[in-house]
Write a protein that holds these residues in place. Structure first.
Motif, PDB file in Angstrom:
ATOM      1  N   ASP A  26       0.826  -1.210   0.000  1.00 39.64           N
ATOM      2  CA  ASP A  26       0.000   0.000   0.000  1.00 39.64           C
ATOM      3  C   ASP A  26       0.860   1.260   0.000  1.00 39.64           C
ATOM      4  O   ASP A  26       0.452   2.314   0.493  1.00 39.64           O
ATOM      5  CB  ASP A  26      -0.911   0.016   1.231  1.00 39.64           C
ATOM      6  CG  ASP A  26      -0.106  -0.040   2.537  1.00 39.64           C
ATOM      7  OD1 ASP A  26       1.094  -0.400   2.491  1.00 39.64           O
ATOM      8  OD2 ASP A  26      -0.670   0.293   3.599  1.00 39.64           O
ATOM      9  N   LEU A  27       2.039   1.187  -0.596  1.00 41.67           N
ATOM     10  CA  LEU A  27       2.991   2.296  -0.527  1.00 41.67           C
ATOM     11  C   LEU A  27       2.522   3.487  -1.359  1.00 41.67           C
ATOM     12  O   LEU A  27       1.929   3.338  -2.421  1.00 41.67           O
ATOM     13  CB  LEU A  27       4.358   1.836  -1.020  1.00 41.67           C
ATOM     14  CG  LEU A  27       5.052   0.781  -0.145  1.00 41.67           C
ATOM     15  CD1 LEU A  27       6.213   0.147  -0.897  1.00 41.67           C
ATOM     16  CD2 LEU A  27       5.535   1.420   1.157  1.00 41.67           C
ATOM     17  N   THR A  28       2.835   4.680  -0.862  1.00 39.86           N
ATOM     18  CA  THR A  28       2.598   5.930  -1.584  1.00 39.86           C
ATOM     19  C   THR A  28       3.880   6.743  -1.552  1.00 39.86           C
ATOM     20  O   THR A  28       4.860   6.374  -0.888  1.00 39.86           O
ATOM     21  CB  THR A  28       1.467   6.746  -0.934  1.00 39.86           C
ATOM     22  OG1 THR A  28       1.918   7.244   0.337  1.00 39.86           O
ATOM     23  CG2 THR A  28       0.209   5.898  -0.749  1.00 39.86           C
ATOM     24  N   PHE A  29       3.861   7.866  -2.241  1.00 42.40           N
ATOM     25  CA  PHE A  29       5.055   8.707  -2.249  1.00 42.40           C
ATOM     26  C   PHE A  29       5.405   9.185  -0.845  1.00 42.40           C
ATOM     27  O   PHE A  29       6.589   9.388  -0.535  1.00 42.40           O
ATOM     28  CB  PHE A  29       4.856   9.907  -3.179  1.00 42.40           C
ATOM     29  CG  PHE A  29       6.072  10.802  -3.226  1.00 42.40           C
ATOM     30  CD1 PHE A  29       7.190  10.431  -3.951  1.00 42.40           C
ATOM     31  CD2 PHE A  29       6.099  12.004  -2.522  1.00 42.40           C
ATOM     32  CE1 PHE A  29       8.319  11.250  -3.983  1.00 42.40           C
ATOM     33  CE2 PHE A  29       7.218  12.824  -2.558  1.00 42.40           C
ATOM     34  CZ  PHE A  29       8.322  12.444  -3.293  1.00 42.40           C
ATOM     35  N   GLU A  30       4.402   9.373   0.001  1.00 45.13           N
ATOM     36  CA  GLU A  30       4.676   9.859   1.354  1.00 45.13           C
ATOM     37  C   GLU A  30       5.578   8.904   2.130  1.00 45.13           C
ATOM     38  O   GLU A  30       6.308   9.326   3.025  1.00 45.13           O
ATOM     39  CB  GLU A  30       3.369  10.097   2.103  1.00 45.13           C
ATOM     40  CG  GLU A  30       2.504  11.194   1.506  1.00 45.13           C
ATOM     41  CD  GLU A  30       3.282  12.495   1.299  1.00 45.13           C
ATOM     42  OE1 GLU A  30       4.002  12.912   2.233  1.00 45.13           O
ATOM     43  OE2 GLU A  30       3.176  13.088   0.206  1.00 45.13           O
ATOM     44  N   ASP A  31       5.538   7.628   1.784  1.00 44.37           N
ATOM     45  CA  ASP A  31       6.399   6.661   2.462  1.00 44.37           C
ATOM     46  C   ASP A  31       7.870   6.849   2.109  1.00 44.37           C
ATOM     47  O   ASP A  31       8.755   6.582   2.934  1.00 44.37           O
ATOM     48  CB  ASP A  31       5.970   5.237   2.106  1.00 44.37           C
ATOM     49  CG  ASP A  31       4.598   4.891   2.648  1.00 44.37           C
ATOM     50  OD1 ASP A  31       4.413   4.901   3.873  1.00 44.37           O
ATOM     51  OD2 ASP A  31       3.695   4.621   1.819  1.00 44.37           O
ATOM     52  N   VAL A  32       8.151   7.300   0.897  1.00 43.85           N
ATOM     53  CA  VAL A  32       9.548   7.453   0.476  1.00 43.85           C
ATOM     54  C   VAL A  32      10.001   8.904   0.494  1.00 43.85           C
ATOM     55  O   VAL A  32      11.181   9.184   0.309  1.00 43.85           O
ATOM     56  CB  VAL A  32       9.760   6.869  -0.943  1.00 43.85           C
ATOM     57  CG1 VAL A  32       9.356   5.416  -0.987  1.00 43.85           C
ATOM     58  CG2 VAL A  32       9.008   7.671  -2.003  1.00 43.85           C
ATOM     59  N   ARG A  33       9.068   9.842   0.715  1.00 41.55           N
ATOM     60  CA  ARG A  33       9.399  11.265   0.665  1.00 41.55           C
ATOM     61  C   ARG A  33      10.606  11.627   1.540  1.00 41.55           C
ATOM     62  O   ARG A  33      11.541  12.285   1.057  1.00 41.55           O
ATOM     63  CB  ARG A  33       8.197  12.110   1.056  1.00 41.55           C
ATOM     64  CG  ARG A  33       8.484  13.613   1.039  1.00 41.55           C
ATOM     65  CD  ARG A  33       7.369  14.426   1.688  1.00 41.55           C
ATOM     66  NE  ARG A  33       6.157  14.442   0.887  1.00 41.55           N
ATOM     67  CZ  ARG A  33       5.904  15.338  -0.059  1.00 41.55           C
ATOM     68  NH1 ARG A  33       6.799  16.279  -0.332  1.00 41.55           N
ATOM     69  NH2 ARG A  33       4.767  15.302  -0.722  1.00 41.55           N
ATOM     70  N   PRO A  34      10.639  11.232   2.841  1.00 41.41           N
ATOM     71  CA  PRO A  34      11.770  11.661   3.681  1.00 41.41           C
ATOM     72  C   PRO A  34      13.119  11.221   3.121  1.00 41.41           C
ATOM     73  O   PRO A  34      14.073  12.005   3.081  1.00 41.41           O
ATOM     74  CB  PRO A  34      11.476  11.008   5.033  1.00 41.41           C
ATOM     75  CG  PRO A  34      10.001  10.789   5.034  1.00 41.41           C
ATOM     76  CD  PRO A  34       9.655  10.454   3.626  1.00 41.41           C
TER      77      PRO A  34
END
Length: 539
Positions: free
Chosen positions: A236-244
């Motif tokens: 269920d990954l989104t960009f917010e998961d990889v943003r940092p």
């Protein structure tokens, strides 16, 4: 309308370029795609110099360059900070008319090619799926589904340009050996908050790898990276998961996210690129890592190689055995490319001591140092741009004159206002001589209906590795078939007869030099420095 002789399955860049080239050769065909229209996401982005040279033959390279973004430099980052900047803009100066890497997103690219095909009077048949086909020595019978309605299409040849999950390849039961990398990757098209130069950014670390490169002139950039530890098992990954992680590594902040996806990288090459009257091209035949931006360009190279061979055989201008050269020429390169990109990719993203060494020392510190040497930069451009690709082992390659072997790409020579790639716009066979064209060669070529292009000898020709007064028989795709150091007319006739070649007929000599005039002759006298330039070709 003439009955189609070729069915192209798949309207990605490979299928579209194959269609455009067949249209230029006057071959009737159909091109179908099961999707509703061109791609909606910018998957492949790098357009290499060799592809632009092929596009120049079709007359639209300049339009593609104007629509894309030339990448001027690459930034190497470590620990969130720039440690080196490597200039890219001049790496291929003197080697190609396009001495740069162009960023042009695949969705824009496909729409452009569809438009060029429409201008040629051909429409892609969207929403049409190949469901089955059979082939005999006489032809191919394909079953197509259009919105639940089946139809049968009979053609001489079938070309599978239908991607990694190719129905054509599966129906032929052609193996697709290879594997899948362990790492999960993310990709996102974002609009960054900062004003960032249109350059490539590469960030490395112990367990990190990320890229940022320009996608569109509006300020959109592509983020690519290895999924941070602990996230790879989620669905269920989104960009917010990889943003940092991505923003820290690349030093840029995403103000808007237009597209995000995760994927795994595969490396596979089909066991064969041909089975009877059916061919595989592009991702249907080979898939590999994104290292070096080679995948789409390799597929386009497949299309160019196959198109003129199909046209010549269908038009009775070559023996059917000419089609036998497609697989060995293209599969050899695909296998080499997959092996090479696999080594590079594994070194950059792999775990263990080797990957750690590559990411923390080799790339950030040694690579920028090596890039300062002209020979290294030249070799890197030749490899990545695909101008070094050759067909030395092909049955269609013979001879050597100077540093140029049969099977080499014709070296580019531009001097005194004359460009030896301009005549390649005919998409036909031609003889090139740099120096003096002997009367015997001119008469022999005239008897064969073969065009001869004579260029005044120059320092640029010598630097390119050409031999003065040698004769180079150039294929419709710009590769040298026969290199004859002595202008041996008998050897030329033997080569032509061996492959059953017939030429379209042309003035025996077009002589080129810098004074802006054009001279066509029925025979071929020796050329001096005051001979004339070709102004009509390539328009």
């Amino acid at each position: 309308m003439a009955a189609p002789q070729v069915l192209i399955v798949g309207a990605g860049p490979t299928g579209l370029v194959l269609a455009l080239r067949l249209a230029r050769h006057g071959v009737p065909f159909r091109i179908v795609d099961r999707n509703a229209g061109p791609a909606q996401a910018s998957r492949a982005m790098a357009v290499q110099a060799r592809t632009l040279e092929f596009y120049r033959q079709l007359g639209f390279a300049d339009a593609v360059v104007a629509a894309g973004i030339q990448v001027e430099a690459a930034h190497v980052r470590e620990g969130g900070h720039d440690v080196a900047r490597v200039a890219l803009a001049d790496m291929g100066v003197g080697l190609s008319p396009y001495p740069f890497v162009l960023c042009y997103p695949q969705d824009d690219h496909e729409r452009f090619l569809v438009g060029q095909l429409a201008a040629a009077g051909v429409a892609v048949e969207w929403g049409v799926e190949l469901t089955a086909f059979t082939q005999t020595d006489a032809g191919v019978r394909a079953v197509l589904d259009r919105g639940g309605t089946a139809e049968t299409c009979g053609v001489a040849y079938l070309c599978g340009c239908d991607g990694a999950r190719s129905r054509v390849r599966e129906t032929l039961a052609v193996g697709f050996p290879g594997g899948t990398y362990d790492q999960l990757f993310y990709v996102a098209d974002v609009k960054v908050a900062e004003r960032v130069p249109d350059e490539l950014y590469m960030s490395l670390g112990d367990d990190a790898f990320a890229l940022m490169l320009p996608v569109r002139s509006s300020g959109t950039h592509r983020f690519i990276g290895v999924m941070p530890p602990g996230l790879a098992g989620r669905t269920d990954l989104t960009f917010e998961d990889v943003r940092p992680s991505a923003e820290a590594l690349l030093g840029a902040h995403a103000a808007e996210v237009h597209w995000f996806s995760t994927y795994r990288v595969h490396h596979r090459v089909a066991s064969h690129f041909r089975a009877g009257r059916s061919f595989l091209a592009g991702d249907a035949g080979h898939i590999h890592s994104p290292a070096g931006g080679q995948g789409m360009n390799t597929g386009i190279g497949d299309a160019v190689n196959l198109s003129w061979k199909l046209a010549h055989v269908l038009q009775g201008r070559a023996a059917p055995s000419l089609l036998d050269t497609y697989e060995p020429e293209r599969i050899a390169f695909a296998r080499t490319l997959v092996a090479t990109t696999d080594r590079v990719f594994t070194g950059v993203v792999g775990r263990g001591a080797t990957g750690h060494l590559v990411r923390t020392w080799l790339v950030p510190h040694l690579l920028p140092l090596l890039a300062g040497f002209a020979a290294v930069r030249r070799a890197a451009f030749e490899t990545v741009s695909q101008v070094r690709l050759s067909y030395h082992e092909s049955a269609l390659s013979a001879g050597r004159a100077g540093d140029v072997h049969g099977g080499d790409r014709l070296p580019w020579v531009a001097a005194d206002g004359v460009d030896n790639f301009a005549p390649l716009g005919t998409l036909d066979w031609q003889l090139h001589v740099y120096g003096s064209v002997s009367p015997a060669l001119g008469d022999g070529a005239a008897a064969l209906g073969l065009a001869v292009h004579g260029f005044a000898w120059s320092g640029a020709a010598a630097a390119a590795g050409l031999q003065r007064d040698a004769a180079y028989l150039v294929r419709p795709d710009g590769y040298v078939a026969l290199a004859s150091p002595e202008q041996d007319v008998g050897r030329l006739r033997e080569f032509v007869a061996a492959h059953g070649l017939r030429f379209a007929g042309a003035p025996a000599l077009t002589s080129h030099s810098h004074n802006g005039r054009l001279r066509l002759g029925a025979t071929a006298p020796p050329l001096g420095e005051d001979r004339v330039a070709d102004e009509h070709l390539g328009r």
